[in-house]
Design a protein around this motif. Structure first.
Motif, PDB file in Angstrom:
ATOM      1  N   TYR A  51      -1.177   3.257   9.201  1.00 35.46           N
ATOM      2  CA  TYR A  51      -2.631   3.237   9.179  1.00 35.46           C
ATOM      3  C   TYR A  51      -3.155   2.181  10.151  1.00 35.46           C
ATOM      4  O   TYR A  51      -2.536   1.133  10.342  1.00 35.46           O
ATOM      5  N   ALA A  77      -8.695   3.354   9.563  1.00 35.62           N
ATOM      6  CA  ALA A  77      -8.646   3.802   8.166  1.00 35.62           C
ATOM      7  C   ALA A  77      -9.238   2.768   7.224  1.00 35.62           C
ATOM      8  O   ALA A  77      -9.550   3.075   6.073  1.00 35.62           O
ATOM      9  N   TYR A 109      -4.116   3.440   1.561  1.00 30.13           N
ATOM     10  CA  TYR A 109      -3.080   4.410   1.168  1.00 30.13           C
ATOM     11  C   TYR A 109      -3.529   5.231  -0.037  1.00 30.13           C
ATOM     12  O   TYR A 109      -3.406   6.465  -0.045  1.00 30.13           O
ATOM     13  N   ASP A 155      -6.268   7.674   0.881  1.00 33.81           N
ATOM     14  CA  ASP A 155      -5.734   8.753   1.717  1.00 33.81           C
ATOM     15  C   ASP A 155      -4.975   9.776   0.880  1.00 33.81           C
ATOM     16  O   ASP A 155      -5.143  10.989   1.058  1.00 33.81           O
TER      17      ASP A 155
END
Length: 228
Positions: free
Chosen positions: A8, A96, A193, A196
């Motif tokens: 990321y 991100a 994370y 996502d």
């Protein structure tokens, strides 16, 4: 080559001089560099006279998620000067997550973090990006907070209130001593994370067709008087 499961991109934004480069340097440093220097009372990687970032610079580090997955973070340190704005803003689109950094001894940088940097990130982010929900307000230089400059610092309660109002995560840290630096980066990266994976997880839906009991008796249709 280090093995990892996910990669990321994270960006560091904020006014010039708030300590973004020192934060990145500490987070990506070795354990030896993180150690405190007894004479300066600062981590060995810390520098009080770093040159301003030109354009963008980046570092990488792999952290382990509580579920065991290894996450590689590519962290971009962006310049705060206006003349590099076109270069740095282009990096927001593929980010991100982001740490929005201000200096706790400067209320002006605190205001800019909210009124300028958070706004710019949100305006640049793709609509389906985790960046919109993975932002952290970081108050750096807490090692400089003292009773004699209480009128110039941003108090913790103002920091928390601003983060709550903006709907972002919050952390106060010191790039000099290392306090909360690793915690800030890791909390953000793990949230990236999680967001996502939640976004890409399959959604269970109920079948639109009702289930039929094949063993149930089908009632016989009676003839109407019109068909007799």
């Amino acid at each position: 080559m280090d093995q990892y499961d996910e990669l990321y991109k994270v960006v560091l934004v904020g006014d010039p001089g708030v300590g973004k480069t020192n934060l990145l340097a500490y987070f990506t440093a070795t354990e030896e560099e993180m150690a405190m220097d007894a004479e300066t009372n600062a981590s060995k990687i810390f520098s009080a006279v770093r040159k301003p970032t030109i354009g963008v610079e980046f570092g990488t580090k792999i952290i382990t998620h509580p579920n065991g997955k290894r996450i590689k973070a590519q962290i971009w340190d962006t310049a705060g000067q206006e003349r590099y704005r076109a270069i740095t803003s282009s990096h927001y689109r593929r980010a991100a997550g982001a740490l929005v950094v201000y200096d706790v001894t400067s209320k002006a940088t605190f205001e800019n973090a909210q009124c300028h940097w958070l706004k710019e990130l949100r305006n640049s982010a793709d609509s389906n990006s985790t960046l919109l929900s993975c932002l952290m307000l970081v108050g750096n230089k807490i090692d400089l907070v003292a009773a004699d400059n209480a009128s110039t610092i941003v108090p913790p309660e103002d920091h928390e209130a601003a983060a709550k109002a903006e709907g972002v995560m919050a952390m106060r840290a010191s790039a000099k001593t290392g306090e909360n630096v690793v915690a800030a980066f890791e909390q953000l990266i793990i949230e990236v994370y999680n967001q996502d994976k939640n976004r890409t997880a399959p959604v269970a839906t109920e079948s639109a067709t009702p289930l039929v009991d094949l063993n149930a008796k089908v009632p016989t249709k009676k003839k109407s008087c019109c068909n007799a």
